[in-house]
Structures are given as C-alpha cells and as structure tokens.
Write an enzyme that holds these catalytic residues in place. Sequence first.
Site, PDB file in Angstrom:
ATOM      1  N   ASP A   1      -6.391  -8.608   1.399  1.00 54.47           N
ATOM      2  CA  ASP A   1      -7.496  -7.839   0.828  1.00 54.47           C
ATOM      3  C   ASP A   1      -8.180  -8.652  -0.269  1.00 54.47           C
ATOM      4  O   ASP A   1      -9.412  -8.785  -0.314  1.00 54.47           O
ATOM      5  CB  ASP A   1      -6.927  -6.531   0.249  1.00 54.47           C
ATOM      6  CG  ASP A   1      -8.013  -5.511  -0.013  1.00 54.47           C
ATOM      7  OD1 ASP A   1      -9.143  -5.708   0.456  1.00 54.47           O
ATOM      8  OD2 ASP A   1      -7.728  -4.507  -0.697  1.00 54.47           O
TER       9      ASP A   1
ATOM     10  N   LYS B   1       4.397 -15.363  -0.834  1.00 52.25           N
ATOM     11  CA  LYS B   1       4.917 -15.590  -2.189  1.00 52.25           C
ATOM     12  C   LYS B   1       6.444 -15.610  -2.078  1.00 52.25           C
ATOM     13  O   LYS B   1       7.168 -14.941  -2.832  1.00 52.25           O
ATOM     14  CB  LYS B   1       4.408 -14.463  -3.111  1.00 52.25           C
ATOM     15  CG  LYS B   1       4.713 -14.627  -4.583  1.00 52.25           C
ATOM     16  CD  LYS B   1       3.810 -15.614  -5.288  1.00 52.25           C
ATOM     17  CE  LYS B   1       4.246 -15.814  -6.729  1.00 52.25           C
ATOM     18  NZ  LYS B   1       3.523 -16.923  -7.397  1.00 52.25           N
TER      19      LYS B   1
ATOM     20  N   TYR C   1       0.824  -1.208   0.000  1.00 51.75           N
ATOM     21  CA  TYR C   1       0.000   0.000   0.000  1.00 51.75           C
ATOM     22  C   TYR C   1       0.864   1.267   0.000  1.00 51.75           C
ATOM     23  O   TYR C   1       1.117   1.891   1.032  1.00 51.75           O
ATOM     24  CB  TYR C   1      -1.000  -0.039   1.168  1.00 51.75           C
ATOM     25  CG  TYR C   1      -2.112  -0.995   0.855  1.00 51.75           C
ATOM     26  CD1 TYR C   1      -1.858  -2.365   0.809  1.00 51.75           C
ATOM     27  CD2 TYR C   1      -3.389  -0.565   0.536  1.00 51.75           C
ATOM     28  CE1 TYR C   1      -2.843  -3.277   0.458  1.00 51.75           C
ATOM     29  CE2 TYR C   1      -4.394  -1.457   0.191  1.00 51.75           C
ATOM     30  CZ  TYR C   1      -4.106  -2.808   0.152  1.00 51.75           C
ATOM     31  OH  TYR C   1      -5.091  -3.700  -0.206  1.00 51.75           O
TER      32      TYR C   1
ATOM     33  N   ASP D   1      -0.935 -17.904  -4.827  1.00 53.06           N
ATOM     34  CA  ASP D   1      -1.726 -18.293  -6.008  1.00 53.06           C
ATOM     35  C   ASP D   1      -2.396 -19.654  -5.774  1.00 53.06           C
ATOM     36  O   ASP D   1      -3.563 -19.859  -6.136  1.00 53.06           O
ATOM     37  CB  ASP D   1      -0.889 -18.295  -7.296  1.00 53.06           C
ATOM     38  CG  ASP D   1       0.562 -18.688  -7.079  1.00 53.06           C
ATOM     39  OD1 ASP D   1       1.059 -18.527  -5.961  1.00 53.06           O
ATOM     40  OD2 ASP D   1       1.200 -19.180  -8.027  1.00 53.06           O
TER      41      ASP D   1
ATOM     42  N   ASP E   1     -12.025 -10.983  -0.127  1.00 58.73           N
ATOM     43  CA  ASP E   1     -13.177 -10.811  -1.027  1.00 58.73           C
ATOM     44  C   ASP E   1     -13.572 -12.166  -1.615  1.00 58.73           C
ATOM     45  O   ASP E   1     -14.758 -12.479  -1.744  1.00 58.73           O
ATOM     46  CB  ASP E   1     -12.841  -9.831  -2.172  1.00 58.73           C
ATOM     47  CG  ASP E   1     -13.184  -8.387  -1.804  1.00 58.73           C
ATOM     48  OD1 ASP E   1     -13.158  -8.073  -0.589  1.00 58.73           O
ATOM     49  OD2 ASP E   1     -13.464  -7.572  -2.700  1.00 58.73           O
TER      50      ASP E   1
END
Length: 452
Positions: free
Chosen positions: A240, A183, A130, A216, A244
Amino acid sequence: MKLLVLPGDGIGPEITSATLDVVRKADALFKLKLDLESREIGLKSLASEGTTLPEGVMKAIRAADGVVLGPLATYDYPAKEQGGLNPSAELRIGLDLYANVRPAKSRLGVGLTGKPVDLVIYRENTEGFYADRNMFQGIGEFMPTEDMALSIRKVTARACERIARRAFEAALRRRKKVTAVHKANVLKLSDGLFLREVRKVARDFPGVELEEIIVDAMAALLLRDPMRFDVVVTENMYGDILSDEASELSGGLGLGGSINAGDEHCVAQAQHGSAPDIAGKGIANPASLILSVAMLLEWLGARHRKENLQTAAKSMEAAVDAVLKDPSGRTRDLGGKLSTRSSRRQWLRIFDRNSWARSERGVPKKSSFFASSTILPASMKMTRCATLRAKPISWVTTIMVMPSLASWTMTSSTSLIISGSSAEVGSSNSMAIGSMQSARAIATRCCWPPES
Ligand code: NAD
C-alpha cells in the site's frame, strides 16, 4: 457483460462520471456490449439506508462480471455497528480478491525525479497488518488496558504462495524479474514465511530472476533507481505504502490505476482515496480510474478470451498517454489547468480523432524505416530497450519512437493503436497503416527474438 459501478465518496462521483464517458466510447468503438449499472454506497447510502454497503448492492456485486469502485472516505465512516462498513475491505475479503495489482509507469515521458518508471506491484490483499479484516471473527486489534494497544498481523503460506505465483506469471510477460520486499530481519517468522513461499514459487520459474530487498531500503532504491524494478511482490501494508510512492514517482497519485483481482472476481479501484481536500471542486484527475477500468477490461478479456475487451483496454491506456503527453491536456495535480469536465472532453476527442488500423494486410515483415536508433534520445532508448526486451511480440508492446512521433501501442499482432497527436502522424487511415509498417518493423527487429 455486466459492470456494476459504485461511485463512492469525495471525488468519486466526479471521476466516475468522466470515466464512464470514456468506457461508453470504448464500448461503442469495440462493440463490447457492456451493461453499466450504477448503485450508491458510502456516505450516500449511509444517509439513505443506514449502511455504507447495503446488502442489495453486495448481492449485485457478486452477480456482476466486474465492478468499478470509486474511492471511499473510510476514515469518516462511523463504527460497523452504526453502519460504517468499509466496502473496500468487505469486497476484498468477501470476494477473495487476493491480488492488488498496482502499476506505476511514467506516462508524462518521465517521472517526478526525471527518471523513467515502469513497474507493477503485486500486493497481497487479504491479510497482513490490516487488523480490521484479518480475523475470521472479531478484529486483530485490542486494548488490554487503557494505555496499551496491540495489533496482530496475519501471514499465511497460502496467501503468500498465490500472490507470489501471480507476480512470477506477470514477470514472464514483462522484464522477467521479481523483487520480493520484506522485513525478515526483524519479523523473522512472519516475513520469513513470506520469503519461504516466494522462494518456493521461484523454483517453478527458472527464467525469472528473484531479488529480495528489505522494505526500508526499497523505499530509498525506488527513488534512486526505479527502472531496476519490474514486478514487486510484497505483503499488504508494505504494498500500500510503496505503491503510493511509485505512483508519485511516475507523475502523481491521479495516475495510479489498480485492480483487486481474485480467481472469480475483479474490481477496478484507483490507488488513491476520496481526496476530501479537492472534492466538489471539479479538478480531480480521472486518469487513475480510467486506467483501473482498462485493467479490469483486460482481466475480463483474458478470462473470457475476448480480444475486443483487451484491445479496448489497450486503447484506453493509449488514450491516457495521448492526452497527458500534451501539457494542455493535464489536470492541476499534474501541473496543468484542466478541470475534470474539460479533461473528459480531451479523452473523448482523442478517441474520435485517432485512426484505428485493424488490418495487417500489406505489412512487410521487415522495414528499415526508423531503423537507426541514433535518432532516439538517451532516455527514450532506455525506455524502449527495457520495454521491448521484456515482451515477446505477441504481447502488447509500447514503442517510444521519437518525442515528435509520440508513442505507439501494438496489440497482440493484429492491431495498432496510434496514441499521441494524430496531426503529427497524419490523421487518415492510409497514413496510419503506413506508420503501422514502421512500428511493426521496430517490434520485429528489437523484440523477437529478444535482445540479449
Ligand atoms: P487521498 O489518496 O484521498 O489523497 C492524497 C492526496 O492526493 C490529496 O492531496 C489529494 O487531493 C490527492 N489526490 C488523490 N487522488 C487524486 C486525483 N484523482 N486527482 C487529483 N489529486 C488527487 O488520501 P487521504 O486524503 O489520506 O485520504 C482521504 C480518505 O480516503 C480517507 O477517508 C481515507 O481513509 C480514504 N482512503 C480510501 C482509499 C480507498 O478507497 N481505496 C485509499 C486511501 C485512502
């Protein structure tokens, strides 16, 4: 207890107004003594005061015990210099709200894929990708030439350590498993640092299983086998996006409650944005904000050791389940027909209609009522076992008994809140207490000591 309410943009005022009705009802029922004050932020205060986050509001936020933050149309805000501050970012950084806690639970019985979901994401909330907020001064994004843009991700050991610790603590109260999503195969140093801190914290929680999954693969496994996940800990942007996905799996974004919590402050904020496509149409689902406020009340109850706040939180969550169980209680995003306004009437009706049994007197320690698990359909059994095995009886236990008897939520050993249609289980107090014996028997038998 002072709660500052900031309705925000888009569908914000619609869902906040419905949520406040429910909060006022819970306030009266459980004698919470809430003092609710509303202030304008976002596009409204930009028009009236030239900024999306007036200084006076920020002062009031710091002084409040908790904040209810509506969604914000941040994509439409002008630059900071023209008053376009992102209140979400300002609060998360300014109040050090380092944990964004985002549960996903299949509240309609099962999620979109027909598989149950019951997980919670602990998302690091102060740094990561961010770039608009991850630097002490300036921003972490710049353009050395007209055709080149660079962004910097920030990862610190302290931020990773504290979010990991909160995740492991939560796992102790749930199914005792933490999945760290990363990752590190590509971002070897930064996500490597994240994993180093998570593994260090894991050593303090020998009873909690740690699993590590690349982000992933996580996106795919969430769809394939959601019940494999209990507590998920991850950095800001992965969290984030995955939250969702998890919300949709559980039924929809309109069910996505969340809190932004630090050690001193807590802000209830739904997972979704301002939904400009449906703003002003009166069809938004307020469940996400109602669940967020329930989480805030639970946080306040734990912080101030007030059981009535925690009971109110459980009752609000139970009311959400009760309303959504019946397809006629759903808004359009969940395939129903209700408007925001009529869904608000449903919430209040559920509160009025339910019986509230708060006494343990006369509850036997054991009962064979409902003892046979063969009456449970397979999917219910799975939910039941997963939930009960995870939680000692002193924690809230949701018991899916049978579809016809709805769900039961038992709070910390003293009260039982009946959710679902009281017509099915009887609406009188005596019937409620009779049913409480059954629920208690199941919890006692299945939950304590935990099943191996
Ligand atoms: P969104 O989350 O607002 O909407 C995505 C989809 O979900 C839309 O189809 C919307 O109608 C639906 N939806 C969301 N909440 C719903 C609810 N309660 N009931 C029914 N349907 C609901 O995402 P977006 O459209 O990409 O973003 C809109 C604005 O929100 C942008 O300005 C974005 O920057 C901002 N945003 C803010 C936050 C926040 O305040 N925390 C989070 C995400 C996006």
